[in-house]
Scaffold this motif. Structure first.
Motif, short mmCIF file in Angstrom:
data_model
loop_
_atom_site.label_atom_id
_atom_site.label_comp_id
_atom_site.label_asym_id
_atom_site.label_seq_id
_atom_site.Cartn_x
_atom_site.Cartn_y
_atom_site.Cartn_z
N VAL A 126 0.85 -1.19 0.00
CA VAL A 126 0.00 0.00 0.00
C VAL A 126 0.89 1.24 0.00
O VAL A 126 2.04 1.16 0.45
N ALA A 127 0.35 2.31 -0.51
CA ALA A 127 1.09 3.58 -0.51
C ALA A 127 0.11 4.70 -0.18
O ALA A 127 -1.06 4.64 -0.57
N ALA A 128 0.57 5.68 0.54
CA ALA A 128 -0.25 6.84 0.85
C ALA A 128 -0.63 7.54 -0.44
O ALA A 128 0.13 7.52 -1.42
N SER A 129 -1.78 8.19 -0.43
CA SER A 129 -2.23 8.90 -1.64
C SER A 129 -1.67 10.31 -1.71
O SER A 129 -1.75 10.96 -2.75
N PRO A 147 -9.57 4.02 -1.61
CA PRO A 147 -8.92 2.84 -2.21
C PRO A 147 -7.78 2.29 -1.34
O PRO A 147 -7.64 1.07 -1.18
N GLU A 148 -7.00 3.18 -0.76
CA GLU A 148 -5.88 2.75 0.10
C GLU A 148 -6.43 2.12 1.39
O GLU A 148 -5.90 1.11 1.87
N ARG A 149 -7.48 2.72 1.92
CA ARG A 149 -8.11 2.19 3.14
C ARG A 149 -8.63 0.77 2.88
O ARG A 149 -8.44 -0.14 3.67
N GLU A 150 -9.30 0.58 1.74
CA GLU A 150 -9.83 -0.74 1.38
C GLU A 150 -8.69 -1.73 1.17
O GLU A 150 -8.81 -2.90 1.54
#
Length: 108
Positions: free
Chosen positions: A28-31, A44-47
Protein backbone atom coordinates in the motif's frame (compact mmCIF):
# COMPACT_ATOMS: atom_id res chain seq x y z
CA UNK A 1 -12.33 11.78 1.87
CA UNK A 2 -8.69 11.37 2.69
CA UNK A 3 -7.65 10.46 6.22
CA UNK A 4 -4.38 10.64 8.10
CA UNK A 5 -2.49 7.51 9.08
CA UNK A 6 -3.68 7.96 12.65
CA UNK A 7 -7.33 8.15 11.55
CA UNK A 8 -7.03 5.12 9.28
CA UNK A 9 -5.38 3.08 12.01
CA UNK A 10 -8.08 4.02 14.51
CA UNK A 11 -10.89 3.21 12.07
CA UNK A 12 -9.46 -0.12 10.96
CA UNK A 13 -8.07 -1.11 14.37
CA UNK A 14 -4.62 -1.69 12.93
CA UNK A 15 -1.34 -0.40 14.29
CA UNK A 16 0.70 2.33 12.65
CA UNK A 17 3.61 -0.08 12.58
CA UNK A 18 1.53 -2.60 10.62
CA UNK A 19 0.57 -0.03 7.99
CA UNK A 20 4.17 1.15 7.79
CA UNK A 21 5.19 -2.48 7.27
CA UNK A 22 2.63 -2.81 4.48
CA UNK A 23 4.10 0.29 2.87
CA UNK A 24 7.64 -1.05 3.19
CA UNK A 25 6.54 -4.35 1.61
CA UNK A 26 4.99 -2.44 -1.29
CA UNK A 27 1.43 -3.49 -0.45
CA UNK A 28 0.00 0.00 0.00
CA UNK A 29 1.09 3.58 -0.51
CA UNK A 30 -0.25 6.84 0.85
CA UNK A 31 -2.23 8.90 -1.64
CA UNK A 32 -0.50 12.11 -0.60
CA UNK A 33 0.40 14.43 2.26
CA UNK A 34 -1.48 17.23 3.96
CA UNK A 35 -0.09 20.72 4.59
CA UNK A 36 1.47 19.46 7.84
CA UNK A 37 3.34 16.66 6.10
CA UNK A 38 1.10 13.88 7.46
CA UNK A 39 0.50 10.97 5.11
CA UNK A 40 -3.01 10.78 3.70
CA UNK A 41 -5.00 7.72 2.64
CA UNK A 42 -8.07 7.73 0.41
CA UNK A 43 -10.82 5.13 0.24
CA UNK A 44 -8.92 2.84 -2.21
CA UNK A 45 -5.88 2.75 0.10
CA UNK A 46 -8.11 2.19 3.14
CA UNK A 47 -9.83 -0.74 1.38
CA UNK A 48 -6.45 -2.16 0.37
CA UNK A 49 -5.22 -2.01 3.99
CA UNK A 50 -8.40 -3.84 5.06
CA UNK A 51 -7.82 -6.50 2.41
CA UNK A 52 -4.18 -6.97 3.42
CA UNK A 53 -5.25 -7.33 7.05
CA UNK A 54 -7.95 -9.86 6.07
CA UNK A 55 -5.44 -11.94 4.11
CA UNK A 56 -3.06 -11.81 7.07
CA UNK A 57 -5.78 -13.03 9.41
CA UNK A 58 -6.39 -15.93 7.05
CA UNK A 59 -2.73 -16.86 7.46
CA UNK A 60 -1.14 -15.56 4.28
CA UNK A 61 2.38 -14.12 4.54
CA UNK A 62 3.11 -10.60 3.23
CA UNK A 63 4.97 -12.01 0.22
CA UNK A 64 1.95 -14.17 -0.66
CA UNK A 65 -0.38 -11.21 -0.13
CA UNK A 66 1.63 -9.09 -2.54
CA UNK A 67 1.22 -11.77 -5.19
CA UNK A 68 -2.50 -12.14 -4.42
CA UNK A 69 -3.18 -8.42 -4.67
CA UNK A 70 -1.70 -8.35 -8.17
CA UNK A 71 -3.24 -11.66 -9.30
CA UNK A 72 -6.35 -12.15 -11.40
CA UNK A 73 -9.63 -13.35 -9.93
CA UNK A 74 -9.08 -17.04 -10.70
CA UNK A 75 -5.73 -17.11 -8.92
CA UNK A 76 -7.20 -15.29 -5.90
CA UNK A 77 -10.15 -17.67 -5.81
CA UNK A 78 -7.93 -20.76 -5.93
CA UNK A 79 -5.62 -19.41 -3.21
CA UNK A 80 -8.57 -18.54 -0.97
CA UNK A 81 -10.21 -21.92 -1.53
CA UNK A 82 -6.96 -23.68 -0.60
CA UNK A 83 -6.61 -21.53 2.52
CA UNK A 84 -10.21 -22.23 3.56
CA UNK A 85 -9.61 -25.97 3.16
CA UNK A 86 -6.47 -25.65 5.29
CA UNK A 87 -8.35 -23.70 7.97
CA UNK A 88 -11.21 -26.21 7.97
CA UNK A 89 -8.74 -29.04 8.50
CA UNK A 90 -7.14 -27.12 11.38
CA UNK A 91 -10.61 -26.46 12.82
CA UNK A 92 -11.41 -30.18 12.84
CA UNK A 93 -8.11 -30.89 14.56
CA UNK A 94 -8.69 -28.20 17.20
CA UNK A 95 -12.22 -29.40 17.90
CA UNK A 96 -10.87 -32.91 18.48
CA UNK A 97 -8.19 -31.59 20.84
CA UNK A 98 -10.81 -29.65 22.77
CA UNK A 99 -12.99 -32.75 23.05
CA UNK A 100 -10.04 -34.78 24.34
CA UNK A 101 -9.09 -32.05 26.82
CA UNK A 102 -12.65 -31.96 28.17
CA UNK A 103 -12.61 -35.74 28.59
CA UNK A 104 -9.30 -35.47 30.43
CA UNK A 105 -10.65 -32.70 32.68
CA UNK A 106 -13.74 -34.78 33.48
CA UNK A 107 -11.53 -37.73 34.45
CA UNK A 108 -9.52 -35.67 36.95
Amino acid sequence: MERTLRQVCAELKVSRRAVQGYEKAGLVAASGKNKYGHLLYGEPERERIQLVRFYQQLGFQLKEIKELLDADGLVKKAALQAKVAELEKADIHLRELIRQAKEHIAAL
